[in-house]
Scaffold this motif. Sequence first.
Motif, PDB file in Angstrom:
ATOM      1  N   ALA A   1      -9.805  23.269   8.889  1.00  6.14           N
ATOM      2  CA  ALA A   1     -10.966  22.884   9.702  1.00  6.14           C
ATOM      3  C   ALA A   1     -12.013  23.990   9.715  1.00  6.14           C
ATOM      4  O   ALA A   1     -13.219  23.731   9.582  1.00  6.14           O
ATOM      5  CB  ALA A   1     -10.514  22.568  11.128  1.00  6.14           C
ATOM      6  N   LEU A   2     -11.544  25.248   9.842  1.00  9.58           N
ATOM      7  CA  LEU A   2     -12.470  26.383   9.866  1.00  9.58           C
ATOM      8  C   LEU A   2     -13.237  26.480   8.550  1.00  9.58           C
ATOM      9  O   LEU A   2     -14.447  26.706   8.533  1.00  9.58           O
ATOM     10  CB  LEU A   2     -11.695  27.678  10.059  1.00  9.58           C
ATOM     11  N   GLN A   3     -12.509  26.301   7.458  1.00 12.52           N
ATOM     12  CA  GLN A   3     -13.133  26.429   6.141  1.00 12.52           C
ATOM     13  C   GLN A   3     -14.243  25.402   5.979  1.00 12.52           C
ATOM     14  O   GLN A   3     -15.340  25.706   5.514  1.00 12.52           O
ATOM     15  CB  GLN A   3     -12.065  26.251   5.066  1.00 12.52           C
ATOM     16  N   ARG A   4     -13.949  24.150   6.432  1.00 16.54           N
ATOM     17  CA  ARG A   4     -14.955  23.085   6.312  1.00 16.54           C
ATOM     18  C   ARG A   4     -16.154  23.380   7.193  1.00 16.54           C
ATOM     19  O   ARG A   4     -17.299  23.255   6.797  1.00 16.54           O
ATOM     20  CB  ARG A   4     -14.343  21.739   6.716  1.00 16.54           C
ATOM     21  N   LYS A   5     -15.856  23.818   8.429  1.00 12.16           N
ATOM     22  CA  LYS A   5     -16.905  24.039   9.407  1.00 12.16           C
ATOM     23  C   LYS A   5     -17.859  25.140   8.965  1.00 12.16           C
ATOM     24  O   LYS A   5     -19.071  25.045   9.126  1.00 12.16           O
ATOM     25  CB  LYS A   5     -16.245  24.441  10.730  1.00 12.16           C
ATOM     26  N   LEU A   6     -17.302  26.222   8.406  1.00 10.75           N
ATOM     27  CA  LEU A   6     -18.121  27.378   8.064  1.00 10.75           C
ATOM     28  C   LEU A   6     -18.632  27.318   6.635  1.00 10.75           C
ATOM     29  O   LEU A   6     -19.438  28.146   6.225  1.00 10.75           O
ATOM     30  CB  LEU A   6     -17.314  28.662   8.241  1.00 10.75           C
ATOM     31  N   GLY A   7     -18.147  26.343   5.861  1.00  5.22           N
ATOM     32  CA  GLY A   7     -18.569  26.267   4.465  1.00  5.22           C
ATOM     33  C   GLY A   7     -18.130  27.470   3.653  1.00  5.22           C
ATOM     34  O   GLY A   7     -18.816  27.892   2.720  1.00  5.22           O
ATOM     35  N   LEU A   8     -16.982  28.050   4.016  1.00  3.67           N
ATOM     36  CA  LEU A   8     -16.489  29.228   3.311  1.00  3.67           C
ATOM     37  C   LEU A   8     -15.975  28.854   1.925  1.00  3.67           C
ATOM     38  O   LEU A   8     -15.445  27.763   1.728  1.00  3.67           O
ATOM     39  CB  LEU A   8     -15.313  29.839   4.062  1.00  3.67           C
ATOM     40  N   THR A   9     -16.148  29.769   0.982  1.00  2.00           N
ATOM     41  CA  THR A   9     -15.398  29.661  -0.264  1.00  2.00           C
ATOM     42  C   THR A   9     -14.071  30.347   0.016  1.00  2.00           C
ATOM     43  O   THR A   9     -14.026  31.543   0.272  1.00  2.00           O
ATOM     44  CB  THR A   9     -16.116  30.390  -1.402  1.00  2.00           C
ATOM     45  N   LEU A  10     -12.998  29.577   0.001  1.00  5.21           N
ATOM     46  CA  LEU A  10     -11.717  30.147   0.393  1.00  5.21           C
ATOM     47  C   LEU A  10     -10.802  30.192  -0.822  1.00  5.21           C
ATOM     48  O   LEU A  10     -10.552  29.169  -1.457  1.00  5.21           O
ATOM     49  CB  LEU A  10     -11.104  29.295   1.502  1.00  5.21           C
ATOM     50  N   ILE A  11     -10.343  31.382  -1.141  1.00  8.39           N
ATOM     51  CA  ILE A  11      -9.371  31.531  -2.238  1.00  8.39           C
ATOM     52  C   ILE A  11      -8.045  31.908  -1.585  1.00  8.39           C
ATOM     53  O   ILE A  11      -7.942  32.935  -0.919  1.00  8.39           O
ATOM     54  CB  ILE A  11      -9.819  32.589  -3.253  1.00  8.39           C
ATOM     55  N   TYR A  12      -7.079  31.037  -1.755  1.00 11.20           N
ATOM     56  CA  TYR A  12      -5.870  31.101  -0.951  1.00 11.20           C
ATOM     57  C   TYR A  12      -4.661  31.203  -1.875  1.00 11.20           C
ATOM     58  O   TYR A  12      -4.485  30.370  -2.768  1.00 11.20           O
ATOM     59  CB  TYR A  12      -5.819  29.802  -0.146  1.00 11.20           C
ATOM     60  N   VAL A  13      -3.851  32.221  -1.663  1.00 12.00           N
ATOM     61  CA  VAL A  13      -2.669  32.401  -2.511  1.00 12.00           C
ATOM     62  C   VAL A  13      -1.428  31.959  -1.752  1.00 12.00           C
ATOM     63  O   VAL A  13      -1.270  32.294  -0.579  1.00 12.00           O
ATOM     64  CB  VAL A  13      -2.520  33.885  -2.925  1.00 12.00           C
ATOM     65  N   THR A  14      -0.586  31.191  -2.390  1.00 15.15           N
ATOM     66  CA  THR A  14       0.648  30.776  -1.730  1.00 15.15           C
ATOM     67  C   THR A  14       1.716  30.474  -2.777  1.00 15.15           C
ATOM     68  O   THR A  14       1.414  30.252  -3.938  1.00 15.15           O
ATOM     69  CB  THR A  14       0.422  29.534  -0.843  1.00 15.15           C
TER      70      THR A  14
ATOM     71  N   THR B   1     -18.688  27.304  -5.055  1.00 14.24           N
ATOM     72  CA  THR B   1     -19.050  27.757  -3.733  1.00 14.24           C
ATOM     73  C   THR B   1     -18.653  26.707  -2.696  1.00 14.24           C
ATOM     74  O   THR B   1     -18.918  25.517  -2.876  1.00 14.24           O
ATOM     75  CB  THR B   1     -20.562  28.013  -3.657  1.00 14.24           C
ATOM     76  N   GLY B   2     -18.025  27.157  -1.643  1.00 16.17           N
ATOM     77  CA  GLY B   2     -17.683  26.262  -0.539  1.00 16.17           C
ATOM     78  C   GLY B   2     -16.417  25.466  -0.749  1.00 16.17           C
ATOM     79  O   GLY B   2     -16.119  24.572   0.033  1.00 16.17           O
ATOM     80  N   GLU B   3     -15.644  25.769  -1.777  1.00 12.49           N
ATOM     81  CA  GLU B   3     -14.432  24.976  -1.969  1.00 12.49           C
ATOM     82  C   GLU B   3     -13.186  25.740  -1.532  1.00 12.49           C
ATOM     83  O   GLU B   3     -13.184  26.959  -1.400  1.00 12.49           O
ATOM     84  CB  GLU B   3     -14.298  24.501  -3.428  1.00 12.49           C
ATOM     85  N   PHE B   4     -12.145  24.973  -1.296  1.00 11.02           N
ATOM     86  CA  PHE B   4     -10.854  25.519  -0.916  1.00 11.02           C
ATOM     87  C   PHE B   4     -10.032  25.599  -2.193  1.00 11.02           C
ATOM     88  O   PHE B   4      -9.595  24.596  -2.728  1.00 11.02           O
ATOM     89  CB  PHE B   4     -10.186  24.590   0.099  1.00 11.02           C
TER      90      PHE B   4
END
Lengths: 362, 276
Positions: free
Chosen positions: A178-191, A28-31
């Motif tokens: 920055a947004l991810q850190r600020k909001l504490g989002l769990t971000l799953i990012y495909v690239t 939870t909360g990781e990039f």
Amino acid sequence: MPTILKNVSKEYAQGKKVLDNVSAEIKTGEFFVIVGPSGCGKSTLLRMIAGLTEISDGTIKIEDRVVNDLPPKDRNLTMVFQSYALFPFLSVWDNVAFGLKARQNDAAKIKERVDNALKMVNLEEFSDRKPRELSGGQRQRVALARAVASDAKICLMDEPLSNLDAQLRIKMHQEIYALQRKLGLTLIYVTHDQVEAMTMADHIMVLNDSKIQQVGTPTEIYNHPANEFVASFFGVPPINLMNAKKVSENIALVNKDFEVELAQTIEEENFRIGIRPNQLQVNKADELHANATIKAVEFLGDEKIVHTEMNHGGVISVIVASEAVFDPFESIEITCDDSSKALLFDLDGNNITETQGVAYNA
Amino acid sequence: MQNIDEKAVLKRLMTYVVLIALALVILAPFFIGIWTSFLPTMSIAKGDLFNTNLSLDNYIAALTKTPILRYLANSLVISTITMIAQLIFCSMSAYAFVFLKFKYRKLFFALFLVTMMLPFEAQIIPNFQTIKSLGLLDNYAALIVPFLTSAFGTFMLRQSFKQTPKELKEAADIEGLNHFQFYSRIVLPYNKISLITLGAYSFLGAWNQYLWPMLTTFSNNSRIIQNGLKQLQSEETFNDWGMIQASAAIIVIPTIIVLFIGQHYFKSGMNEGAVK
């Protein structure tokens, strides 16, 4: 409450696996970045987490709930698409508010959230415009604002920056991070871009040929790649991979062209060695001592990349200082003075470097 | 240099001459029609078309001495209801054919298309029998019920709906929209242009009907304007051509309005910015 993937597989036609036995834990909360070459199944995996594609085998757990059969809306997540997926007939404000309205939040709450989200992506003054009146970067920010405005804590992004030009992409990297850190989002990012993965991720999952190659932090993946594929996927220019032969206890003959003294004892007779371009040295040499010929020199400003052809075949890239003068077709000698970071692989491509107490996930 | 310029000018001149000539051929009947609608019937009968004795008498006569207003109202009601019904039913069935997955979807759609191949004239006898046994003859319903939906409209909207980016459907799925919400909030606004086109098409189709209303309506209460116009000719012992011409001019007006409104929306680029 993490998101857990367990033995997830996807099969479209009988026997044709797009994803094979993928397991991972996303805290939870990781990039978390899923990276791999095109066609490796990374977008499919993301769409399976979102619930847009059915799972053939295995389980996906989000916050202690198995979500295999849940429709996307009940998984409590948002998604940013590569193509933005904005509604062209709605203003920026209404685009951001769309999901909140669909979930029947009350008007005051919607207004607050939308205004906040637009402020966060610096689009307040554009709130009355239609998507067609925005530039590519602004459209991308609307898509981001839509994810930000949602109260879902998990956000999925499918190559969100691949339609932007290089400079804007770097700027958006920083904004997303920055947004991810600020909001504490769990971000799953495909690239598919290894630079994006390295710069933003807490953990990276490397996919290739429908299988997980490695999961780890950017440092682990760069310094202790599980196999040749991972080693060659990260780093610009890519790592030099060559055949090597054991000469004595800790000395190896690389590509029959030069010898390297290794920090470990060599077990195998024949193996593969990987040396990053910045760990090699190039010196001008006469015909007698030369072991390579320069093919091309790239000037990058603060450094130069020298592409060379070894005498016994194979191409090697070396990074040199930008003041160094090298010309194509010059004879040179390549050496490796500091081999402490050299990577050893067996003939199947698996990493066999001794790690001196540093653990890495295979 | 000089030579090339002259050639270009000449070429352009020729183009315009041809265009103007063609425009005259096509537009002349309209202008003659409108011109004669202002002339007294006596002058028309004598063939004296270049009379300057213009007046609105024919229009006043058409509006006061004949039931043309009633015909217009009938046409307006029937065309509007047909248009709205076709927009609703065609868009719903098109949505089903594009976004719902059901068994034999392709087969059903092929059946839909087959009905398009059948000319309306071939359906007139069974349709007439049906309407007659339902007791709907000489009633608005006779003119509306057979046209509540159309295979062409479904076909056209299906093609248009298929162009809706699939990311919008996925985004809607993630936001939790059900099918009806997705249909009404995204698909319809996204395909506004096609809907307006179909609306204009079905309105004009209903407005210009002749054969079917002629068979099923017998009184001024339900007779529509095209048949009414024909009626004006035979009801009078002496054909008041000036007045008939004025009536014809009046009934063209709504057609022009519909086309005008439609034209305003047939602009491209309205959906730009949705994806990429």
